[in-house]
Write a protein that holds these residues in place. Structure first.
Motif, PDB file in Angstrom:
ATOM      1  N   ALA A   1       0.887  -1.223  -0.022  1.00 47.90           N
ATOM      2  CA  ALA A   1      -0.099   0.134  -0.183  1.00 47.90           C
ATOM      3  C   ALA A   1       0.708   1.295   0.018  1.00 47.90           C
ATOM      4  CB  ALA A   1      -1.058  -0.035   1.255  1.00 47.90           C
ATOM      5  N   LEU A   2       2.154   1.237   0.239  1.00 48.75           N
ATOM      6  CA  LEU A   2       2.974   2.268   0.254  1.00 48.75           C
ATOM      7  C   LEU A   2       3.849   2.234  -1.250  1.00 48.75           C
ATOM      8  CD1 LEU A   2       4.612   2.146   4.084  1.00 48.75           C
ATOM      9  CD2 LEU A   2       2.552   3.344   3.078  1.00 48.75           C
ATOM     10  N   THR A   3       4.388   3.635  -1.298  1.00 50.14           N
ATOM     11  CA  THR A   3       5.179   3.567  -2.616  1.00 50.14           C
ATOM     12  C   THR A   3       6.570   3.044  -2.185  1.00 50.14           C
ATOM     13  OG1 THR A   3       6.260   5.782  -1.839  1.00 50.14           O
ATOM     14  CG2 THR A   3       4.042   5.918  -2.998  1.00 50.14           C
ATOM     15  N   GLY A   4       7.236   2.941  -3.125  1.00 47.74           N
ATOM     16  CA  GLY A   4       8.694   2.329  -2.909  1.00 47.74           C
ATOM     17  C   GLY A   4       9.378   3.454  -2.044  1.00 47.74           C
ATOM     18  N   ARG A   5       9.138   4.628  -2.505  1.00 48.21           N
ATOM     19  CA  ARG A   5      10.031   5.576  -1.326  1.00 48.21           C
ATOM     20  C   ARG A   5       9.488   5.549   0.006  1.00 48.21           C
ATOM     21  NH1 ARG A   5      12.555   9.610  -3.759  1.00 48.21           N
ATOM     22  NH2 ARG A   5      11.182   9.305  -5.525  1.00 48.21           N
ATOM     23  N   GLU A   6       8.149   5.652   0.148  1.00 52.31           N
ATOM     24  CA  GLU A   6       7.702   5.357   1.488  1.00 52.31           C
ATOM     25  C   GLU A   6       8.109   4.183   2.283  1.00 52.31           C
ATOM     26  OE1 GLU A   6       3.521   7.843   0.868  1.00 52.31           O
ATOM     27  OE2 GLU A   6       3.690   5.472   0.492  1.00 52.31           O
TER      28      GLU A   6
ATOM     29  N   GLY B   1      16.382  11.533   3.661  1.00 47.19           N
ATOM     30  CA  GLY B   1      16.021  11.866   2.511  1.00 47.19           C
ATOM     31  C   GLY B   1      17.054  11.547   1.185  1.00 47.19           C
ATOM     32  N   GLU B   2      18.365  11.891   1.419  1.00 47.71           N
ATOM     33  CA  GLU B   2      19.426  11.512   0.748  1.00 47.71           C
ATOM     34  C   GLU B   2      19.630  10.063   0.655  1.00 47.71           C
ATOM     35  OE1 GLU B   2      22.549  12.016  -2.199  1.00 47.71           O
ATOM     36  OE2 GLU B   2      20.810  12.984  -1.415  1.00 47.71           O
ATOM     37  N   GLN B   3      19.689   9.360   1.791  1.00 44.02           N
ATOM     38  CA  GLN B   3      19.869   7.890   2.113  1.00 44.02           C
ATOM     39  C   GLN B   3      19.014   7.150   1.589  1.00 44.02           C
ATOM     40  OE1 GLN B   3      23.225   7.826   2.872  1.00 44.02           O
ATOM     41  NE2 GLN B   3      22.803   5.919   4.128  1.00 44.02           N
ATOM     42  N   VAL B   4      17.427   7.557   1.524  1.00 44.68           N
ATOM     43  CA  VAL B   4      16.393   6.979   0.810  1.00 44.68           C
ATOM     44  C   VAL B   4      16.690   7.060  -0.666  1.00 44.68           C
ATOM     45  CG1 VAL B   4      14.019   6.850   0.146  1.00 44.68           C
ATOM     46  CG2 VAL B   4      14.830   7.210   2.495  1.00 44.68           C
ATOM     47  N   ARG B   5      17.057   8.167  -1.192  1.00 46.46           N
ATOM     48  CA  ARG B   5      17.288   7.995  -2.792  1.00 46.46           C
ATOM     49  C   ARG B   5      18.416   7.401  -2.983  1.00 46.46           C
ATOM     50  NH1 ARG B   5      20.579  10.602  -6.117  1.00 46.46           N
ATOM     51  NH2 ARG B   5      22.018  11.346  -4.511  1.00 46.46           N
ATOM     52  N   LEU B   6      19.609   7.310  -2.286  1.00 45.08           N
ATOM     53  CA  LEU B   6      20.724   6.614  -2.690  1.00 45.08           C
ATOM     54  C   LEU B   6      20.503   5.274  -2.945  1.00 45.08           C
ATOM     55  CD1 LEU B   6      23.588   8.477  -0.852  1.00 45.08           C
ATOM     56  CD2 LEU B   6      23.363   8.640  -3.268  1.00 45.08           C
ATOM     57  N   ALA B   7      19.700   4.644  -1.916  1.00 51.30           N
ATOM     58  CA  ALA B   7      19.361   3.417  -1.956  1.00 51.30           C
ATOM     59  C   ALA B   7      18.475   2.954  -3.109  1.00 51.30           C
ATOM     60  CB  ALA B   7      18.615   2.934  -0.499  1.00 51.30           C
ATOM     61  N   LEU B   8      17.587   3.489  -3.374  1.00 58.31           N
ATOM     62  CA  LEU B   8      16.657   3.277  -4.500  1.00 58.31           C
ATOM     63  C   LEU B   8      17.554   3.346  -5.928  1.00 58.31           C
ATOM     64  CD1 LEU B   8      13.542   5.454  -3.377  1.00 58.31           C
ATOM     65  CD2 LEU B   8      13.547   3.108  -3.583  1.00 58.31           C
TER      66      LEU B   8
END
Length: 267
Positions: free
Chosen positions: A92-97, A114-121
């Motif tokens: 039910a959540l987005t990939g980012r969430e 925010g940056e760690q999430v972006r880098l991981a994706l």
């Protein structure tokens, strides 16, 4: 002298009267991809759960980069990213969430989240699909999303329990391509269980074959195969070690049902 990434000494664990792990000694070196192989009930998942602090280690001892698992569980958890067999992503959540949720769970500082999430994706190739709900992802994308969840805290040790279960050959290759690229870029140590001997032969630096809770063979895939003869494969080593027995008691019918549910959900 460099500390091993993982050192297990005299590791044992029982479920009631069933001895799932029986005196396992292992050392995994920093930066290597290490495969833990064996039939159902061999003790693979139980060993992983002890290494990742989810089960008690007594009797025996485990150290992750020199940190004692029994005495400093939280410190060990900060060193580890873990992808279990069962799905951990929320459809039910987005990939980012999903990844942001794990960033909070792993206590990634707010200023860096925010940056760690972006880098991981980005590492797992999901940056372009990050704002789609995970329920719309393919099986291979879900597994890569779970890799991103495990990577968001920049762990030194990535632990993967059957990371490609239920995936088609193309999706399996995609997941392993990402694991290989991440390991090459970061020097991360990878500990993986798999029933696919071709995966272990291609991607693991060394493997240990467990049977009835004990290490029965240890070495490089090529070296173990060569020990049986020039035409032998890791499949042949598996059969020689286990006697073709694929049954076992670890997790019992509940474990089998859970694996099947996972395979169906992954498609």
């Amino acid at each position: 002298m460099t500390e091993p990434a993982v050192r297990c000494t005299g590791l044992s664990h029982s479920f009631g009267t069933t001895r799932a792990v029986d005196g396992v000694d292992l050392e995994i070196q920093p930066g290597e991809v290490f495969g833990l192989l064996g039939p159902n009930g061999a003790g693979k998942t139980t060993t992983l759960r002890m290494i990742t602090t989810l089960l008690p280690t007594a009797p025996g001892r485990i150290a992750v980069f020199g940190v004692d698992v029994a005495r400093r569980r939280m410190a060990v958890r900060r060193l580890i990213g873990y992808v279990p067999q069962q799905l951990s992503a929320d459809g039910a959540l987005t990939g980012r969430e999903n990844v942001a949720l794990f960033a909070r769970l792993f206590d990634v500082p707010r200023a860096r989240r925010g940056e760690q999430v972006r880098l991981a994706l980005d590492l797992v190739g999901l940056a372009g699909d990050a704002d789609r709900t995970a329920g719309t992802y393919s099986g291979g994308m879900i597994r890569r999303l779970e890799l991103a969840q495990a990577l968001v805290s920049s762990p030194r040790l990535l632990v993967l329990d059957e990371p490609t279960i239920g995936l088609d050959p193309v999706a399996r290759s995609s997941v392993w391509d990402r694991i290989t690229a991440i390991r090459a870029a970061t020097g991360m140590t990878v500990l993986v269980t798999t029933h696919y001997m071709d995966e272990a032969a291609q991607y693991c630096d060394r493997v240990a074959l467990l049977h009835t809770g004990r290490v029965r063979a240890l070495g490089t895939p090529a070296g173990l195969a060569a020990g049986l003869g020039p035409e032998s494969s890791l499949d042949d080593v598996f059969r020689a070690v286990t006697g073709d027995r694929l049954d076992g008691d670890e997790g019992g019918i509940r474990s089998v049902r859970a694996a099947r549910r996972t395979a169906r959900r992954l498609g």
